[in-house]
Design a protein around this motif. Structure first.
Motif, PDB file in Angstrom:
ATOM      1  N   TRP A   1     -28.346 -29.237  75.166  1.00 54.71           N
ATOM      2  CA  TRP A   1     -28.575 -28.391  76.253  1.00 54.71           C
ATOM      3  C   TRP A   1     -27.278 -27.377  76.228  1.00 54.71           C
ATOM      4  CZ3 TRP A   1     -29.552 -27.493  81.087  1.00 54.71           C
ATOM      5  CH2 TRP A   1     -28.608 -27.136  81.623  1.00 54.71           C
ATOM      6  N   GLU A   2     -26.321 -27.561  75.068  1.00 56.69           N
ATOM      7  CA  GLU A   2     -24.976 -26.196  74.749  1.00 56.69           C
ATOM      8  C   GLU A   2     -25.933 -25.266  73.940  1.00 56.69           C
ATOM      9  OE1 GLU A   2     -22.410 -28.995  72.783  1.00 56.69           O
ATOM     10  OE2 GLU A   2     -21.066 -29.004  74.721  1.00 56.69           O
ATOM     11  N   HIS A   3     -27.199 -26.293  72.842  1.00 53.30           N
ATOM     12  CA  HIS A   3     -27.494 -25.059  72.715  1.00 53.30           C
ATOM     13  C   HIS A   3     -28.355 -24.755  73.555  1.00 53.30           C
ATOM     14  CE1 HIS A   3     -26.682 -26.633  69.062  1.00 53.30           C
ATOM     15  NE2 HIS A   3     -27.671 -25.906  67.658  1.00 53.30           N
ATOM     16  N   LEU A   4     -29.450 -24.866  74.193  1.00 56.00           N
ATOM     17  CA  LEU A   4     -30.383 -24.196  75.752  1.00 56.00           C
ATOM     18  C   LEU A   4     -29.313 -23.034  76.179  1.00 56.00           C
ATOM     19  CD1 LEU A   4     -32.351 -23.645  76.711  1.00 56.00           C
ATOM     20  CD2 LEU A   4     -31.940 -25.894  79.073  1.00 56.00           C
ATOM     21  N   VAL A   5     -27.920 -23.164  76.739  1.00 57.02           N
ATOM     22  CA  VAL A   5     -27.263 -23.093  77.671  1.00 57.02           C
ATOM     23  C   VAL A   5     -27.068 -21.617  76.663  1.00 57.02           C
ATOM     24  CG1 VAL A   5     -24.412 -22.378  78.599  1.00 57.02           C
ATOM     25  CG2 VAL A   5     -26.347 -24.502  78.599  1.00 57.02           C
ATOM     26  N   SER A   6     -26.916 -21.690  75.535  1.00 59.59           N
ATOM     27  CA  SER A   6     -25.806 -20.765  74.510  1.00 59.59           C
ATOM     28  C   SER A   6     -27.279 -19.609  74.021  1.00 59.59           C
ATOM     29  CB  SER A   6     -25.519 -20.800  72.702  1.00 59.59           C
ATOM     30  OG  SER A   6     -24.931 -21.862  73.406  1.00 59.59           O
ATOM     31  N   ASP A   7     -28.281 -20.430  74.355  1.00 57.58           N
ATOM     32  CA  ASP A   7     -29.772 -19.259  74.212  1.00 57.58           C
ATOM     33  C   ASP A   7     -29.658 -18.345  75.428  1.00 57.58           C
ATOM     34  OD1 ASP A   7     -30.545 -19.863  71.725  1.00 57.58           O
ATOM     35  OD2 ASP A   7     -31.630 -21.217  72.408  1.00 57.58           O
ATOM     36  N   MET A   8     -29.399 -19.300  76.681  1.00 53.74           N
ATOM     37  CA  MET A   8     -30.181 -18.943  78.006  1.00 53.74           C
ATOM     38  C   MET A   8     -29.048 -17.698  78.656  1.00 53.74           C
ATOM     39  SD  MET A   8     -33.167 -19.062  78.731  1.00 53.74           S
ATOM     40  CE  MET A   8     -33.226 -19.002  80.685  1.00 53.74           C
ATOM     41  N   THR A   9     -27.433 -17.398  78.094  1.00 50.65           N
ATOM     42  CA  THR A   9     -26.098 -16.705  78.295  1.00 50.65           C
ATOM     43  C   THR A   9     -27.024 -15.389  78.277  1.00 50.65           C
ATOM     44  OG1 THR A   9     -25.080 -17.999  78.384  1.00 50.65           O
ATOM     45  CG2 THR A   9     -24.685 -15.793  77.984  1.00 50.65           C
ATOM     46  N   VAL A  10     -27.462 -15.416  75.835  1.00 56.44           N
ATOM     47  CA  VAL A  10     -27.824 -14.223  76.039  1.00 56.44           C
ATOM     48  C   VAL A  10     -29.592 -13.852  76.428  1.00 56.44           C
ATOM     49  CG1 VAL A  10     -28.846 -13.121  73.637  1.00 56.44           C
ATOM     50  CG2 VAL A  10     -26.544 -14.484  73.733  1.00 56.44           C
ATOM     51  N   LEU A  11     -30.267 -14.079  76.659  1.00 52.08           N
ATOM     52  CA  LEU A  11     -31.245 -13.926  76.667  1.00 52.08           C
ATOM     53  C   LEU A  11     -31.123 -13.347  78.357  1.00 52.08           C
ATOM     54  CD1 LEU A  11     -34.195 -14.330  75.998  1.00 52.08           C
ATOM     55  CD2 LEU A  11     -34.412 -16.140  77.041  1.00 52.08           C
ATOM     56  N   GLN A  12     -30.682 -13.857  79.234  1.00 51.55           N
ATOM     57  CA  GLN A  12     -30.215 -13.278  80.684  1.00 51.55           C
ATOM     58  C   GLN A  12     -30.194 -12.198  80.271  1.00 51.55           C
ATOM     59  OE1 GLN A  12     -31.641 -15.090  83.691  1.00 51.55           O
ATOM     60  NE2 GLN A  12     -31.233 -12.983  83.731  1.00 51.55           N
ATOM     61  N   GLU A  13     -29.380 -11.403  79.490  1.00 51.20           N
ATOM     62  CA  GLU A  13     -29.169 -10.113  79.729  1.00 51.20           C
ATOM     63  C   GLU A  13     -30.202  -9.742  79.147  1.00 51.20           C
ATOM     64  OE1 GLU A  13     -23.775 -10.926  77.733  1.00 51.20           O
ATOM     65  OE2 GLU A  13     -25.580 -10.738  76.305  1.00 51.20           O
ATOM     66  N   ASP A  14     -30.824  -9.980  78.055  1.00 53.64           N
ATOM     67  CA  ASP A  14     -31.944  -9.516  78.029  1.00 53.64           C
ATOM     68  C   ASP A  14     -33.397  -9.596  79.001  1.00 53.64           C
ATOM     69  OD1 ASP A  14     -31.338  -8.694  75.216  1.00 53.64           O
ATOM     70  OD2 ASP A  14     -32.352 -11.275  74.702  1.00 53.64           O
TER      71      ASP A  14
ATOM     72  N   PHE B   1     -23.678 -12.633  71.462  1.00 50.08           N
ATOM     73  CA  PHE B   1     -24.534 -13.278  70.458  1.00 50.08           C
ATOM     74  C   PHE B   1     -23.813 -13.059  69.277  1.00 50.08           C
ATOM     75  CE2 PHE B   1     -27.364 -13.269  67.500  1.00 50.08           C
ATOM     76  CZ  PHE B   1     -28.672 -13.533  67.305  1.00 50.08           C
ATOM     77  N   PRO B   2     -21.839 -12.241  68.880  1.00 54.21           N
ATOM     78  CA  PRO B   2     -21.428 -13.405  68.175  1.00 54.21           C
ATOM     79  C   PRO B   2     -21.509 -14.449  68.293  1.00 54.21           C
ATOM     80  CG  PRO B   2     -20.827 -10.773  68.505  1.00 54.21           C
ATOM     81  CD  PRO B   2     -22.189 -11.903  69.576  1.00 54.21           C
ATOM     82  N   LYS B   3     -20.653 -14.576  69.784  1.00 52.56           N
ATOM     83  CA  LYS B   3     -19.748 -15.762  70.050  1.00 52.56           C
ATOM     84  C   LYS B   3     -20.554 -17.561  69.364  1.00 52.56           C
ATOM     85  CE  LYS B   3     -18.136 -17.969  73.855  1.00 52.56           C
ATOM     86  NZ  LYS B   3     -17.875 -18.209  75.506  1.00 52.56           N
ATOM     87  N   HIS B   4     -21.729 -17.077  70.263  1.00 54.53           N
ATOM     88  CA  HIS B   4     -22.780 -18.495  70.431  1.00 54.53           C
ATOM     89  C   HIS B   4     -23.599 -18.549  68.705  1.00 54.53           C
ATOM     90  CE1 HIS B   4     -22.111 -18.919  74.437  1.00 54.53           C
ATOM     91  NE2 HIS B   4     -22.487 -17.743  74.657  1.00 54.53           N
ATOM     92  N   PHE B   5     -23.508 -17.739  67.882  1.00 54.70           N
ATOM     93  CA  PHE B   5     -24.613 -17.345  66.883  1.00 54.70           C
ATOM     94  C   PHE B   5     -23.773 -17.267  65.214  1.00 54.70           C
ATOM     95  CE2 PHE B   5     -27.347 -16.673  70.092  1.00 54.70           C
ATOM     96  CZ  PHE B   5     -28.768 -18.166  70.383  1.00 54.70           C
ATOM     97  N   ARG B   6     -22.549 -16.992  65.902  1.00 51.55           N
ATOM     98  CA  ARG B   6     -22.039 -16.598  64.723  1.00 51.55           C
ATOM     99  C   ARG B   6     -23.150 -15.140  63.546  1.00 51.55           C
ATOM    100  NH1 ARG B   6     -21.744 -21.671  63.066  1.00 51.55           N
ATOM    101  NH2 ARG B   6     -21.412 -20.667  60.493  1.00 51.55           N
ATOM    102  N   VAL B   7     -23.197 -14.188  63.972  1.00 49.62           N
ATOM    103  CA  VAL B   7     -23.921 -13.475  63.290  1.00 49.62           C
ATOM    104  C   VAL B   7     -23.400 -11.794  63.281  1.00 49.62           C
ATOM    105  CG1 VAL B   7     -26.683 -12.326  62.998  1.00 49.62           C
ATOM    106  CG2 VAL B   7     -25.873 -14.406  62.969  1.00 49.62           C
ATOM    107  N   ASN B   8     -23.292 -11.098  62.644  1.00 45.02           N
ATOM    108  CA  ASN B   8     -23.087  -9.736  62.843  1.00 45.02           C
ATOM    109  C   ASN B   8     -23.886  -8.793  62.875  1.00 45.02           C
ATOM    110  OD1 ASN B   8     -21.461  -7.502  62.560  1.00 45.02           O
ATOM    111  ND2 ASN B   8     -20.392  -7.952  60.821  1.00 45.02           N
ATOM    112  N   ILE B   9     -24.966  -8.688  63.503  1.00 46.81           N
ATOM    113  CA  ILE B   9     -26.419  -7.904  63.472  1.00 46.81           C
ATOM    114  C   ILE B   9     -25.888  -6.455  62.558  1.00 46.81           C
ATOM    115  CG2 ILE B   9     -28.158  -6.531  64.346  1.00 46.81           C
ATOM    116  CD1 ILE B   9     -28.512 -10.051  64.064  1.00 46.81           C
ATOM    117  N   ALA B  10     -24.627  -5.863  63.500  1.00 46.90           N
ATOM    118  CA  ALA B  10     -24.433  -4.409  63.024  1.00 46.90           C
ATOM    119  C   ALA B  10     -24.315  -4.595  61.550  1.00 46.90           C
ATOM    120  CB  ALA B  10     -22.771  -3.810  64.206  1.00 46.90           C
TER     121      ALA B  10
END
Length: 379
Positions: free
Chosen positions: A316-329, A201-210
């Motif tokens: 396509w790069e956006h979708l790959v980023s989203d689906m990389t995280v989503l596949q873990e979910d 998540f931090p790699k693809h979205f640059r957000v520190n949720i913690a």
């Protein structure tokens, strides 16, 4: 905190049937975005709460009809997306923009209908409401005003942001072996991100949720007090870590929420994300059964300010980023579904999970509002 739902709410056909009637056949449900329906006769077909639908553009007006021909019940639009008139492929019954039958065959005498009889044959039509680029359908014969579901501020922000959605998009779907509610709970559970997605998540979205202070500022004794429908939809924003602007971002419109990871959790089943004021990602969890969901994912940019030929690569790069995280979910949710089906233990919620309880409270309130019968022992 005491749970409001039991494992049975996620695993039994009894509760699934109640949800279909009380929620998905009564509320406004997101079925498309306008870029999917940009041209005359563009359509999207889908099944919602067991009802086959076609959402179609007719000379700029978007309408929703039953996708079942009145003749022998064949599907009128057989693909999920396409561009063609409302003509049943089986016997070429043709319907106009109002869903009215206008002819039955190259030789109308074959069927023997009078003109008046033909005019009385119609596809069932459903209410459509559009906010910005978001297309909602309501299956009820007496649909509630959409203002009763989404409050004025939510509607205004959705209009403001999504009206600037670009005409190009990329879309995928996945049939997951999990209950739709766990999908929505997952997106409301901020704490799972630094655990399950600590390297993605931090790699693809640059957000520190913690680092989000809201995780540690909840009331452990909380119980939902306002289960009114508009309060079931929530929104939030987290500042993104600074980074050099990407080349493509200078070529698209920048929204007011630039620099933020903006989210809208639209009750009952939508997660809408706006990333850095320049792209949209929309997840929809469409229930298929108590243990199956059709997870739909759509990505679009904001409107382009000048042409750039590599836009498909950016999408396509956006979708790959989203689906990389989503596949873990998805992997986690499918395992969770198996555990729910095998357990009769009570769920345990922590103090930070008030968003889940608010979702559960709104969910139960809708079942109660619909006055559906409860199965004995499943209160």
């Amino acid at each position: 905190m005491r749970p409001l739902l039991t494992p049975a709410h996620y695993t039994t056909e009894h509760w699934f049937a109640q949800e279909q009637e009380a929620i998905f056949k009564r509320l406004w449900i997101l079925v498309a975005v306008k870029p999917m329906l940009a041209n005359h006769n563009d359509y999207r077909s889908l099944t919602l709460a067991g009802v086959p639908l076609v959402i179609q553009n007719h000379q700029g007006t978007i309408r929703a009809f039953s996708n079942i021909c009145r003749h022998r019940m064949a599907r009128i639009q057989e693909q999920e997306f396409g561009n063609r008139a409302l003509v049943c492929p089986y016997h070429h019954w043709c319907y106009n923009e109002e869903g009215q039958l206008i002819h039955t065959h190259r030789d109308p005498a074959v069927f023997g209908f009078t003109p008046n009889e033909t005019a009385e044959i119609r596809l069932k039509q459903y209410a459509v409401s559009i906010i910005g680029s978001l297309v909602f359908v309501n299956l009820s014969d007496e649909p509630m005003p959409i203002a009763e579901q989404f409050d004025e501020q939510t509607r205004a922000l959705l209009q403001q942001y999504t009206a600037d959605m670009d005409s190009s998009f990329i879309y995928t779907r996945y049939e997951g072996q999990f209950n739709w509610k766990t999908g929505m709970e997952n997106i409301k559970d901020a704490l799972h991100v630094p655990c399950l997605h600590k390297s993605t998540f931090p790699k693809h979205f640059r957000v520190n949720i913690a680092a989000d202070s809201s995780i540690n500022s909840r009331d452990a004794s909380y119980q939902p007090s306002n289960t009114a429908l508009p309060q079931a939809t929530t929104q939030g924003a987290i500042a993104m870590q600074e980074a050099p602007e990407l080349e493509w971002q200078s070529l698209v419109q920048q929204l007011e929420c630039k620099g933020r990871y903006q989210t809208f959790h639209l009750f009952p089943n939508v997660n809408l994300m706006i990333i850095d004021g320049s792209s949209f990602a929309i997840q929809v969890y469409n229930p298929l059964a108590a243990d199956r969901s059709d997870m739909q994912m759509m990505v679009a940019l904001t409107k382009q300010q000048q042409d750039f030929p590599h836009k498909p690569v950016v999408l396509w790069e956006h979708l790959v980023s989203d689906m990389t995280v989503l596949q873990e979910d998805i992997d986690c949710l499918e395992a969770l579904q198996t555990s729910l089906a095998a357990s009769d233990a009570e769920l345990i919620h922590g103090a930070y999970e008030t968003g889940l309880l608010e979702f559960h409270g709104a969910y139960l309130a809708q079942l109660e509002t619909a006055h559906l019968p409860q199965q004995e022992g499943e209160a």
